[in-house]
Enzyme design. Structure first.
Site, PDB file in Angstrom:
ATOM      1  CG  ASP A 183       2.401   5.892   2.696  1.00 20.31           C
ATOM      2  OD1 ASP A 183       1.372   5.207   2.842  1.00 20.31           O
ATOM      3  OD2 ASP A 183       3.314   5.937   3.550  1.00 20.31           O
ATOM      4  NE  ARG A 218      -3.709  -2.299   2.463  1.00 18.03           N
ATOM      5  CZ  ARG A 218      -4.526  -2.590   3.470  1.00 18.03           C
ATOM      6  NH1 ARG A 218      -4.488  -1.848   4.575  1.00 18.03           N
ATOM      7  NH2 ARG A 218      -5.341  -3.616   3.407  1.00 18.03           N
ATOM      8  CE1 TYR A 268       7.722   0.490  -0.904  1.00 21.73           C
ATOM      9  CE2 TYR A 268       8.160  -1.461   0.430  1.00 21.73           C
ATOM     10  CZ  TYR A 268       7.264  -0.589  -0.167  1.00 21.73           C
ATOM     11  OH  TYR A 268       5.915  -0.803  -0.032  1.00 21.73           O
ATOM     12  NE  ARG A 285       8.434   9.465   3.048  1.00 26.26           N
ATOM     13  CZ  ARG A 285       7.291  10.062   3.417  1.00 26.26           C
ATOM     14  NH1 ARG A 285       6.159   9.369   3.464  1.00 26.26           N
ATOM     15  NH2 ARG A 285       7.305  11.332   3.750  1.00 26.26           N
TER      16      ARG A 285
END
Length: 258
Positions: A58, A56, A116, A203
């Site tokens: 962002d 999911r 990622y 992040r």
């Protein structure tokens, strides 16, 4: 039971630029990746189709290898799904591959890991062309220190310090399989692969690494100790600020032969 067995399970691999979307998950009156794909599927199949995504992502986050799946009883050829969707989808969303998979395949729950990548433009001036897909950071990054911290987080750990405030996930433990940092030309890349991720985790980790190496003045041990003190504190308030969403991309989702 018979009807369920007749349903086909279709797997999509998607690439998208998340700049103009409020993340993956459908939200009322807001543009999302899931909403755009479901709308294109509805046009193609003339039926309402619900898709499930592996991650999911962002608002503003991109993907090179997002995976989704849906069930249908229509006998549309696989190649027609790809061509049809790519004709109907906006230009910033592309279906890279379509396959028919086992009935029990679930793009989210069948995944064994997700990977990622965070991209930083590390030079003294910004880029006009890469402004949506890289974070401009003018202070020189010590890649040796950054990579040392990355490698030290591999393993099964509680990442509460890097979870977005207000997240409803109850179990903050994730198994990190690989984490690394390297530089190519003027770009610094961070990659993390894990069995699962907390919301905002990548992040926050990258932002905290930048904070740790800035304070360590070239000392690898000091940088790693600072970072791990934050990790072990399990307190988001002690970690560094999260880097912007537009530098992040979901690049791959792994499965066990599904």
């Amino acid at each position: 039971m018979f009807q369920r067995e007749m349903m086909r399970n279709i797997k999509l691999v998607l690439e998208y630029d998340g700049t103009n979307y409020h993340g993956w998950q459908t939200q009322p009156n807001l543009p999302t990746i899931q909403g755009a794909v479901e709308e294109a599927l509805a046009q193609l199949t003339k039926t309402s189709v619900r898709i499930v995504g592996a991650g999911r992502t962002d608002t503003g986050v991109h993907a090179e290898g997002q995976v989704a799946n849906f069930h249908t009883d229509l006998q549309i050829p696989i190649v027609a799904f790809q061509k049809g969707l790519n004709t109907l989808l906006p230009r910033d969303i592309v279906v890279c591959a379509v396959t028919e998979v086992d009935a029990d395949f679930h793009s989210r729950f069948s995944a064994t890991s997700r990977r990622y990548r965070y991209t930083i433009l590390n030079r003294t001036y910004r880029s006009a062309l890469m402004r949506h897909t890289s974070y401009f950071y003018s202070m020189q990054i010590d890649v040796v220190l950054a990579d040392a911290i990355c490698r030290s987080i591999v393993g099964k750990k509680d990442f509460s310090s890097f979870q977005k405030t207000g997240s409803d996930r109850l179990n903050p433990v994730c198994q990190v399989f690989e984490a690394c940092c390297w530089k190519e030309d003027q770009y610094v890349y961070f990659e993390i692969e894990a069995n699962s991720f907390l919301r905002g985790m990548v992040r926050a980790i990258v932002g905290t690494i930048l904070k740790s190496i800035k304070n360590a003045s070239g000392n690898v041990e000091k940088a790693c100790v600072q970072f791990h003190n934050i990790l072990e504190a399990k307190d988001r308030a002690l970690a560094g600020p999260s880097v912007p969403a537009h530098g992040l991309s979901l690049i791959r989702v792994e499965y066990n032969d599904k």
